[in-house]
Write a protein that holds these residues in place. Sequence first.
Motif, PDB file in Angstrom:
ATOM      1  N   UNK A   3       0.847  -1.162   0.000  1.00  0.00           N
ATOM      2  CA  UNK A   3       0.000   0.000   0.000  1.00  0.00           C
ATOM      3  C   UNK A   3       0.899   1.233   0.000  1.00  0.00           C
ATOM      4  N   UNK A   4       0.764   2.066  -0.992  1.00  0.00           N
ATOM      5  CA  UNK A   4       1.632   3.247  -1.067  1.00  0.00           C
ATOM      6  C   UNK A   4       0.989   4.447  -0.358  1.00  0.00           C
ATOM      7  N   UNK A   5       1.790   5.478  -0.141  1.00  0.00           N
ATOM      8  CA  UNK A   5       1.372   6.655   0.615  1.00  0.00           C
ATOM      9  C   UNK A   5       0.208   7.388  -0.069  1.00  0.00           C
ATOM     10  N   UNK A   6       0.217   7.395  -1.390  1.00  0.00           N
ATOM     11  CA  UNK A   6      -0.829   8.085  -2.150  1.00  0.00           C
ATOM     12  C   UNK A   6      -2.210   7.462  -1.896  1.00  0.00           C
ATOM     13  N   UNK A   7      -2.271   6.137  -1.900  1.00  0.00           N
ATOM     14  CA  UNK A   7      -3.539   5.441  -1.647  1.00  0.00           C
ATOM     15  C   UNK A   7      -4.014   5.665  -0.214  1.00  0.00           C
ATOM     16  N   UNK A   8      -3.073   5.663   0.729  1.00  0.00           N
ATOM     17  CA  UNK A   8      -3.442   5.874   2.125  1.00  0.00           C
ATOM     18  C   UNK A   8      -4.002   7.280   2.347  1.00  0.00           C
ATOM     19  N   UNK A   9      -3.406   8.264   1.696  1.00  0.00           N
ATOM     20  CA  UNK A   9      -3.929   9.639   1.791  1.00  0.00           C
ATOM     21  C   UNK A   9      -5.327   9.731   1.191  1.00  0.00           C
ATOM     22  N   UNK A  10      -5.551   9.004   0.089  1.00  0.00           N
ATOM     23  CA  UNK A  10      -6.866   8.998  -0.560  1.00  0.00           C
ATOM     24  C   UNK A  10      -7.931   8.401   0.370  1.00  0.00           C
ATOM     25  N   UNK A  11      -7.557   7.320   1.068  1.00  0.00           N
ATOM     26  CA  UNK A  11      -8.483   6.694   2.015  1.00  0.00           C
ATOM     27  C   UNK A  11      -8.827   7.675   3.134  1.00  0.00           C
ATOM     28  N   UNK A  12      -7.810   8.393   3.633  1.00  0.00           N
ATOM     29  CA  UNK A  12      -8.039   9.366   4.710  1.00  0.00           C
ATOM     30  C   UNK A  12      -8.954  10.502   4.273  1.00  0.00           C
ATOM     31  N   UNK A  13      -8.886  10.877   2.981  1.00  0.00           N
ATOM     32  CA  UNK A  13      -9.752  11.930   2.459  1.00  0.00           C
ATOM     33  C   UNK A  13     -11.209  11.470   2.354  1.00  0.00           C
ATOM     34  N   UNK A  14     -11.409  10.209   1.977  1.00  0.00           N
ATOM     35  CA  UNK A  14     -12.750   9.697   1.698  1.00  0.00           C
ATOM     36  C   UNK A  14     -13.489   9.255   2.957  1.00  0.00           C
ATOM     37  N   UNK A  15     -12.766   8.671   3.910  1.00  0.00           N
ATOM     38  CA  UNK A  15     -13.413   8.006   5.039  1.00  0.00           C
ATOM     39  C   UNK A  15     -13.007   8.645   6.368  1.00  0.00           C
TER      40      UNK A  15
ATOM     41  N   UNK B 261     -13.935   3.591  -5.299  1.00  0.00           N
ATOM     42  CA  UNK B 261     -13.794   3.654  -6.760  1.00  0.00           C
ATOM     43  C   UNK B 261     -12.553   4.467  -7.049  1.00  0.00           C
ATOM     44  N   UNK B 262     -11.614   3.852  -7.753  1.00  0.00           N
ATOM     45  CA  UNK B 262     -10.382   4.530  -8.129  1.00  0.00           C
ATOM     46  C   UNK B 262     -10.317   4.533  -9.652  1.00  0.00           C
ATOM     47  N   UNK B 263     -10.785   5.618 -10.239  1.00  0.00           N
ATOM     48  CA  UNK B 263     -10.864   5.669 -11.696  1.00  0.00           C
ATOM     49  C   UNK B 263     -11.917   4.698 -12.180  1.00  0.00           C
ATOM     50  N   UNK B 264     -11.504   3.738 -12.972  1.00  0.00           N
ATOM     51  CA  UNK B 264     -12.408   2.711 -13.500  1.00  0.00           C
ATOM     52  C   UNK B 264     -12.436   1.453 -12.635  1.00  0.00           C
ATOM     53  N   UNK B 265     -11.569   1.396 -11.639  1.00  0.00           N
ATOM     54  CA  UNK B 265     -11.384   0.171 -10.861  1.00  0.00           C
ATOM     55  C   UNK B 265     -12.015   0.309  -9.482  1.00  0.00           C
ATOM     56  N   UNK B 266     -12.677  -0.760  -9.025  1.00  0.00           N
ATOM     57  CA  UNK B 266     -13.201  -0.827  -7.658  1.00  0.00           C
ATOM     58  C   UNK B 266     -12.135  -1.459  -6.770  1.00  0.00           C
ATOM     59  N   UNK B 267     -11.700  -0.758  -5.731  1.00  0.00           N
ATOM     60  CA  UNK B 267     -10.703  -1.281  -4.798  1.00  0.00           C
ATOM     61  C   UNK B 267     -11.395  -1.624  -3.489  1.00  0.00           C
ATOM     62  N   UNK B 268     -11.094  -2.798  -2.953  1.00  0.00           N
ATOM     63  CA  UNK B 268     -11.698  -3.260  -1.713  1.00  0.00           C
ATOM     64  C   UNK B 268     -10.603  -3.444  -0.671  1.00  0.00           C
ATOM     65  N   UNK B 269     -10.837  -2.900   0.520  1.00  0.00           N
ATOM     66  CA  UNK B 269      -9.866  -2.991   1.607  1.00  0.00           C
ATOM     67  C   UNK B 269     -10.556  -3.527   2.848  1.00  0.00           C
ATOM     68  N   UNK B 270      -9.853  -4.327   3.646  1.00  0.00           N
ATOM     69  CA  UNK B 270     -10.441  -4.790   4.908  1.00  0.00           C
ATOM     70  C   UNK B 270     -10.674  -3.604   5.848  1.00  0.00           C
ATOM     71  N   UNK B 271     -11.840  -3.554   6.453  1.00  0.00           N
ATOM     72  CA  UNK B 271     -12.197  -2.434   7.325  1.00  0.00           C
ATOM     73  C   UNK B 271     -11.297  -2.370   8.552  1.00  0.00           C
ATOM     74  N   UNK B 272     -10.882  -3.517   9.071  1.00  0.00           N
ATOM     75  CA  UNK B 272     -10.027  -3.489  10.257  1.00  0.00           C
ATOM     76  C   UNK B 272      -8.686  -2.855   9.961  1.00  0.00           C
TER      77      UNK B 272
END
Length: 189
Positions: A1-13, A45-56
């Motif tokens: 998991x890269x820093x960019x994706x983690x920042x995106x998660x923090x923005x959304x949730x 949703x990341x562009x055209x792709x659905x990304x799924x992450x464990x909630x825990x």
Amino acid sequence: MDHKELCKIKEIVRYSAKSGNFYRGGSDSPAKFANKNKHATISFRRGEINCTYPAWKIAIYMSHGYWPDDGDTCEYVDGNIKNLSLSNLRVIHFGDDETTVMDYCIDNQLEYRYVSLKMRKEKRIRRNVGGMSYWFYKKADFARQCKDLKQINFEQVKKPSIGRRKNQHFRDFLKTHMIVPKRWEMTLC
């Protein structure tokens, strides 16, 4: 998991550590989960792709600031997998005190079928390693359960005879049917 994706998660949730609820964007109603295996998951949703992450994993990242490794797993203290409050989550890190049944058998020269029977009722942890899912047990549990098993003496194990190979059955069939193959014909088998 890269820093960019983690920042995106923090923005959304947003995550409430006390209640264990996740909130998307500015919404005040809790987000809905999908269940994959036994863990609740959150999809983005990341562009055209659905990304799924464990909630825990998202809960641990939002509260402690680190993303758990792929070998790590989560234990729910009260046994309720829908309770994602921080007090109910316990991260179990991959350690040197755990092993699989097959690895224990190889290290201690024991037969797999007897060890797996002994370990059937012991507490186990499912881990994903290299895209494959394995059950891990504590080495202390192996030592306690398998202390009375005898080691295999590999010199005394009967090895299959070399003469009966795959093509030997085919040759025997052809001999009984009056067809004797030549050497070059056997390479086709």
